[in-house]
Motif scaffolding. Sequence first.
Motif, PDB file in Angstrom:
ATOM      1  N   ALA A  72       0.827  -1.206   0.000  1.00 50.08           N
ATOM      2  CA  ALA A  72       0.000   0.000   0.000  1.00 50.08           C
ATOM      3  C   ALA A  72       0.859   1.252   0.000  1.00 50.08           C
ATOM      4  O   ALA A  72       0.560   2.216  -0.705  1.00 50.08           O
ATOM      5  CB  ALA A  72      -0.922  -0.012   1.214  1.00 50.08           C
ATOM      6  N   ILE A  73       1.944   1.253   0.746  1.00 51.92           N
ATOM      7  CA  ILE A  73       2.839   2.407   0.784  1.00 51.92           C
ATOM      8  C   ILE A  73       3.503   2.617  -0.564  1.00 51.92           C
ATOM      9  O   ILE A  73       3.735   3.734  -0.989  1.00 51.92           O
ATOM     10  CB  ILE A  73       3.904   2.229   1.899  1.00 51.92           C
ATOM     11  CG1 ILE A  73       3.218   2.327   3.266  1.00 51.92           C
ATOM     12  CG2 ILE A  73       5.017   3.246   1.778  1.00 51.92           C
ATOM     13  CD1 ILE A  73       2.543   3.650   3.541  1.00 51.92           C
ATOM     14  N   MET A  74       3.813   1.527  -1.267  1.00 50.31           N
ATOM     15  CA  MET A  74       4.491   1.647  -2.547  1.00 50.31           C
ATOM     16  C   MET A  74       3.627   2.326  -3.605  1.00 50.31           C
ATOM     17  O   MET A  74       4.122   2.719  -4.642  1.00 50.31           O
ATOM     18  CB  MET A  74       4.931   0.270  -3.055  1.00 50.31           C
ATOM     19  CG  MET A  74       5.918  -0.398  -2.144  1.00 50.31           C
ATOM     20  SD  MET A  74       7.192   0.711  -1.579  1.00 50.31           S
ATOM     21  CE  MET A  74       8.538  -0.384  -1.481  1.00 50.31           C
ATOM     22  N   MET A  75       2.336   2.472  -3.340  1.00 50.51           N
ATOM     23  CA  MET A  75       1.476   3.188  -4.264  1.00 50.51           C
ATOM     24  C   MET A  75       1.754   4.688  -4.183  1.00 50.51           C
ATOM     25  O   MET A  75       1.350   5.454  -5.039  1.00 50.51           O
ATOM     26  CB  MET A  75       0.005   2.922  -3.928  1.00 50.51           C
ATOM     27  CG  MET A  75      -0.373   1.456  -3.955  1.00 50.51           C
ATOM     28  SD  MET A  75      -0.324   0.745  -5.583  1.00 50.51           S
ATOM     29  CE  MET A  75      -1.839   1.399  -6.224  1.00 50.51           C
ATOM     30  N   ASN A  76       2.430   5.114  -3.144  1.00 48.56           N
ATOM     31  CA  ASN A  76       2.740   6.519  -2.950  1.00 48.56           C
ATOM     32  C   ASN A  76       3.914   6.925  -3.832  1.00 48.56           C
ATOM     33  O   ASN A  76       4.631   6.099  -4.379  1.00 48.56           O
ATOM     34  CB  ASN A  76       3.060   6.783  -1.482  1.00 48.56           C
ATOM     35  CG  ASN A  76       1.837   6.543  -0.617  1.00 48.56           C
ATOM     36  OD1 ASN A  76       0.857   7.237  -0.737  1.00 48.56           O
ATOM     37  ND2 ASN A  76       1.909   5.527   0.231  1.00 48.56           N
ATOM     38  N   ASN A  77       4.115   8.219  -3.932  1.00 43.86           N
ATOM     39  CA  ASN A  77       5.186   8.723  -4.774  1.00 43.86           C
ATOM     40  C   ASN A  77       6.563   8.521  -4.167  1.00 43.86           C
ATOM     41  O   ASN A  77       7.499   8.194  -4.870  1.00 43.86           O
ATOM     42  CB  ASN A  77       4.963  10.204  -5.073  1.00 43.86           C
ATOM     43  CG  ASN A  77       3.790  10.405  -6.000  1.00 43.86           C
ATOM     44  OD1 ASN A  77       3.453   9.529  -6.780  1.00 43.86           O
ATOM     45  ND2 ASN A  77       3.161  11.554  -5.908  1.00 43.86           N
ATOM     46  N   SER A  78       6.690   8.735  -2.861  1.00 40.36           N
ATOM     47  CA  SER A  78       8.013   8.557  -2.274  1.00 40.36           C
ATOM     48  C   SER A  78       7.945   8.347  -0.767  1.00 40.36           C
ATOM     49  O   SER A  78       7.014   8.786  -0.104  1.00 40.36           O
ATOM     50  CB  SER A  78       8.917   9.751  -2.585  1.00 40.36           C
ATOM     51  OG  SER A  78       8.454  10.906  -1.941  1.00 40.36           O
ATOM     52  N   VAL A  79       8.967   7.664  -0.279  1.00 42.31           N
ATOM     53  CA  VAL A  79       9.134   7.420   1.145  1.00 42.31           C
ATOM     54  C   VAL A  79      10.605   7.629   1.472  1.00 42.31           C
ATOM     55  O   VAL A  79      11.485   7.158   0.743  1.00 42.31           O
ATOM     56  CB  VAL A  79       8.733   5.973   1.523  1.00 42.31           C
ATOM     57  CG1 VAL A  79       8.989   5.709   2.998  1.00 42.31           C
ATOM     58  CG2 VAL A  79       7.294   5.692   1.179  1.00 42.31           C
ATOM     59  N   ARG A  80      10.882   8.338   2.553  1.00 38.57           N
ATOM     60  CA  ARG A  80      12.238   8.530   3.053  1.00 38.57           C
ATOM     61  C   ARG A  80      12.230   8.216   4.536  1.00 38.57           C
ATOM     62  O   ARG A  80      11.451   8.798   5.290  1.00 38.57           O
ATOM     63  CB  ARG A  80      12.712   9.977   2.882  1.00 38.57           C
ATOM     64  CG  ARG A  80      12.714  10.499   1.475  1.00 38.57           C
ATOM     65  CD  ARG A  80      13.947  10.023   0.731  1.00 38.57           C
ATOM     66  NE  ARG A  80      14.024  10.564  -0.604  1.00 38.57           N
ATOM     67  CZ  ARG A  80      13.412  10.068  -1.668  1.00 38.57           C
ATOM     68  NH1 ARG A  80      12.627   9.033  -1.540  1.00 38.57           N
ATOM     69  NH2 ARG A  80      13.569  10.594  -2.859  1.00 38.57           N
TER      70      ARG A  80
ATOM     71  N   ILE B 239      10.886  10.326   9.266  1.00 39.83           N
ATOM     72  CA  ILE B 239      10.138   9.571   8.257  1.00 39.83           C
ATOM     73  C   ILE B 239       9.298  10.550   7.454  1.00 39.83           C
ATOM     74  O   ILE B 239       8.572  11.370   8.033  1.00 39.83           O
ATOM     75  CB  ILE B 239       9.230   8.503   8.914  1.00 39.83           C
ATOM     76  CG1 ILE B 239      10.072   7.532   9.736  1.00 39.83           C
ATOM     77  CG2 ILE B 239       8.420   7.766   7.849  1.00 39.83           C
ATOM     78  CD1 ILE B 239       9.267   6.527  10.540  1.00 39.83           C
ATOM     79  N   ARG B 240       9.407  10.461   6.133  1.00 35.70           N
ATOM     80  CA  ARG B 240       8.640  11.335   5.245  1.00 35.70           C
ATOM     81  C   ARG B 240       7.963  10.492   4.184  1.00 35.70           C
ATOM     82  O   ARG B 240       8.604   9.671   3.537  1.00 35.70           O
ATOM     83  CB  ARG B 240       9.553  12.370   4.603  1.00 35.70           C
ATOM     84  CG  ARG B 240      10.161  13.284   5.655  1.00 35.70           C
ATOM     85  CD  ARG B 240      11.301  14.124   5.131  1.00 35.70           C
ATOM     86  NE  ARG B 240      12.006  14.755   6.231  1.00 35.70           N
ATOM     87  CZ  ARG B 240      11.701  15.958   6.715  1.00 35.70           C
ATOM     88  NH1 ARG B 240      10.712  16.637   6.189  1.00 35.70           N
ATOM     89  NH2 ARG B 240      12.380  16.453   7.725  1.00 35.70           N
ATOM     90  N   LEU B 241       6.687  10.725   4.036  1.00 33.97           N
ATOM     91  CA  LEU B 241       5.864   9.990   3.079  1.00 33.97           C
ATOM     92  C   LEU B 241       5.110  10.992   2.220  1.00 33.97           C
ATOM     93  O   LEU B 241       4.431  11.868   2.749  1.00 33.97           O
ATOM     94  CB  LEU B 241       4.871   9.103   3.844  1.00 33.97           C
ATOM     95  CG  LEU B 241       3.698   8.515   3.068  1.00 33.97           C
ATOM     96  CD1 LEU B 241       4.191   7.460   2.078  1.00 33.97           C
ATOM     97  CD2 LEU B 241       2.693   7.910   4.029  1.00 33.97           C
TER      98      LEU B 241
END
Length: 128
Positions: A26-34, A107-109
Amino acid sequence: MKQSFKRLLVIGLLSLTLSFPLQAQAIMMNNSVRITVVEQDTVYEWEYDNPNKYEYEEGETVIRGEKAKEEVEKILSALKLKEDSERDELLSRLKQHGFSKVTRMDIRLMNEKGELFTWIWEQNEEGT
């Protein structure tokens, strides 16, 4: 018709076998994660950019590609990161994942709408 059904079935089964935990998916559907974690003078970083850029750093070592993808999926699965996650619960999950002496967490989403969600904790904030 039968051949189309068989193709769909094979594609479906392959998708299930190759998929990773739903939370990470589900998170991978987002544009970016740091995700940045500092523990005992070592900086760990996990990065994901949609659709398939993965990077994992441990100190001075930078890993990209399939191994980085595995590391990103592992940390996302452990954190159970969601837009409405609480900072303290993320910190607790991080500690349970083996970072018991964490001194900083960042953490940035960014979701598909371009909305940025940020969770930051530093040890000296709470005197712990």
